[in-house]
Design an enzyme around this catalytic site. Structure first.
Site, PDB file in Angstrom:
ATOM      1  N   GLU A 225      15.287   0.685   4.629  1.00 34.81           N
ATOM      2  CA  GLU A 225      13.913   1.020   3.630  1.00 34.81           C
ATOM      3  C   GLU A 225      14.264  -0.003   2.479  1.00 34.81           C
ATOM      4  O   GLU A 225      15.324  -0.161   1.932  1.00 34.81           O
ATOM      5  CB  GLU A 225      14.093   2.372   3.489  1.00 34.81           C
ATOM      6  N   GLU A 336       5.314   7.670  -0.755  1.00 35.30           N
ATOM      7  CA  GLU A 336       5.697   8.856  -0.370  1.00 35.30           C
ATOM      8  C   GLU A 336       6.222   9.557  -1.807  1.00 35.30           C
ATOM      9  O   GLU A 336       6.364   8.900  -2.753  1.00 35.30           O
ATOM     10  CB  GLU A 336       7.209   8.732   0.404  1.00 35.30           C
TER      11      GLU A 336
END
Length: 421
Positions: A225, A336
């Site tokens: 990520e 997120e």
């Protein structure tokens, strides 16, 4: 029994009670001090592991200290499998791009501006060294434990609709993403609009990133990520920062943010993982983007990361992963947040710019020119792009496509609002 004898017995009993309480309190105090002393020793050892000897140190305007560490002394080489590793100073192959990144849109309103890191104002690291954000004692003490410092909580990844429904309702984590699945992917790219969202509680965060995923969504998930985040708990402030993350077991025992464990090998002397990004976008003001590419070197098998056009940052060695040693099965892009609901209501922590997607350019945050890397090491448009969000009244996502931005989407939201309680 006489009154004098009774009085004497009471004195003895009170005396016994006094000394019993005194020694009890003393032992509790000692135990507390021993516990604090043990924790301090543990933190000190951990800081010594993370903070390697610096060739020179640079004080950043935001309070960070950036240590210029010799490339061979970086945290990655604490890993037993990397003791005799020969650093690969450049990838064998880079993916061929679909877009000319230097091309400026003909529409003046959609021009974006160059971006840098705050510490650059006060110095640079020389070739042969890498910039490492120094970890401070208070950084580690904010974590739930020394062991968990620099790690995400379990199952901190958005799950597509094809995943087990029982896993989708993840406690506290909410997403607004676009994703592709059902093939073999060897990397991904995106240009990400950079903002500084407001985070309500220090134990919440807001991030925008891409995920390269392999394996199932159980205990064996592999994930690479990268993106930007605001995380008061991790960094001690509300600055927008560049970050990376990796795990090979669904965020359990492996992996970490940035260089906070052994794994990622950095080769670049100009960009610091975890350092503040500056400037950031503003409403009806100049827009600032970062471009991130992650791809698998077809020759060596390592996963490389590039920041912007010219900064190849380094690589995750292939041995760190099981499924990703071959390829990824899902690629995700988006936002997120953590929603702790501490007062019984949804958090006001913002995602992206804090505005819903329909607000558009200079108001809502976006990902543009999103692409995947195929087996021929070419960047391709994603086919069958899907979207996912747990609560669209809180945070939402809207996809689009045009000539300049290719596949893109606006995403985000304010969190708590009249339709999101």
């Amino acid at each position: 029994m006489g009154a004098a004898a009774q009085f004497s017995k009471e004195r003895v009993f009170r005396g016994f009670l006094f000394w019993f309480c005194f020694w009890g309190l003393l032992s509790l105090t000692c135990a507390g001090r021993l516990s604090v002393s043990k924790q301090n020793l543990e933190v000190h050892k951990h800081l010594n592991r993370l903070n390697k000897p610096a060739v020179k140190s640079i004080q950043s305007p935001d309070g960070d200290i950036i240590d210029c560490v010799h490339i061979s002394k970086q945290p990655a080489f604490d890993h037993p499998f990397l003791k005799d590793h020969k650093i690969q100073m450049k990838p064998s192959y880079s993916p061929e791009s679909l877009f000319d990144e230097n091309k400026v849109s003909e529409k003046p309103k959609e021009r974006v501006n160059p971006i840098t890191q705050l510490w650059h104002q006060n110095g640079v690291c020389s070739e042969g060294t890498i910039p490492v954000r120094r970890t401070k004692k208070e950084d580690v003490l904010r974590a739930s434990s020394v062991k968990r410092y620099g790690r995400k909580k379990h199952r901190s990844v958005p799950l597509p609709r094809s995943a087990d429904p029982d896993l989708i309702n993840q406690s506290g984590h909410q997403h607004a993403i676009a994703y592709v699945e059902g093939g073999k992917f060897y990397g991904a790219k995106a240009t990400i609009n950079v903002w500084e969202p407001k985070v309500q509680n220090s134990n919440e965060f807001s991030l925008s990133q891409l995920w390269i995923l392999g394996g199932s969504f159980g205990q064996d998930l592999n994930s690479i990520e990268a993106g930007w985040q605001v995380s008061p708990d991790l960094y001690g402030d509300n600055n927008t920062r560049l970050f990376t993350y990796w795990t090979s077991d669904a965020y359990q025992a492996t992996g970490c943010y940035n260089l906070l464990c052994s794994g990622f090998i950095q080769i670049n002397s100009q960009i610091a993982m975890g350092a503040s990004i500056s400037p950031v976008s503003g409403f009806h003001n100049p827009q600032y983007d970062i471009s991130i590419t992650i791809w698998k070197d077809p020759k060596e098998g390592h996963w490389w990361m590039q920041f912007g056009d010219g900064y190849v940052l380094g690589y995750w060695p292939s041995f760190l992963f099981s499924y990703l040693a071959d390829s990824a099965s899902i690629v995700e892009w988006g936002g997120e947040v953590v929603n702790m609901e501490e007062d019984g209501h949804h958090t006001t922590t913002q995602m992206g710019s804090g505005q819903f997607p329909d607000e558009g350019f200079t108001k809502a945050s976006y990902f543009r020119n999103i692409q995947v890397v195929d087996s021929s090491n070419n960047l391709k448009e994603p086919k069958g792009l899907n979207t996912f969000t747990e609560k669209s009244n809180c945070y939402d996502v809207e996809v689009g496509k045009n000539e300049d931005w290719g596949h893109y989407f606006y995403y985000g939201g304010p969190g708590r609002n009249p339709n999101c309680q």
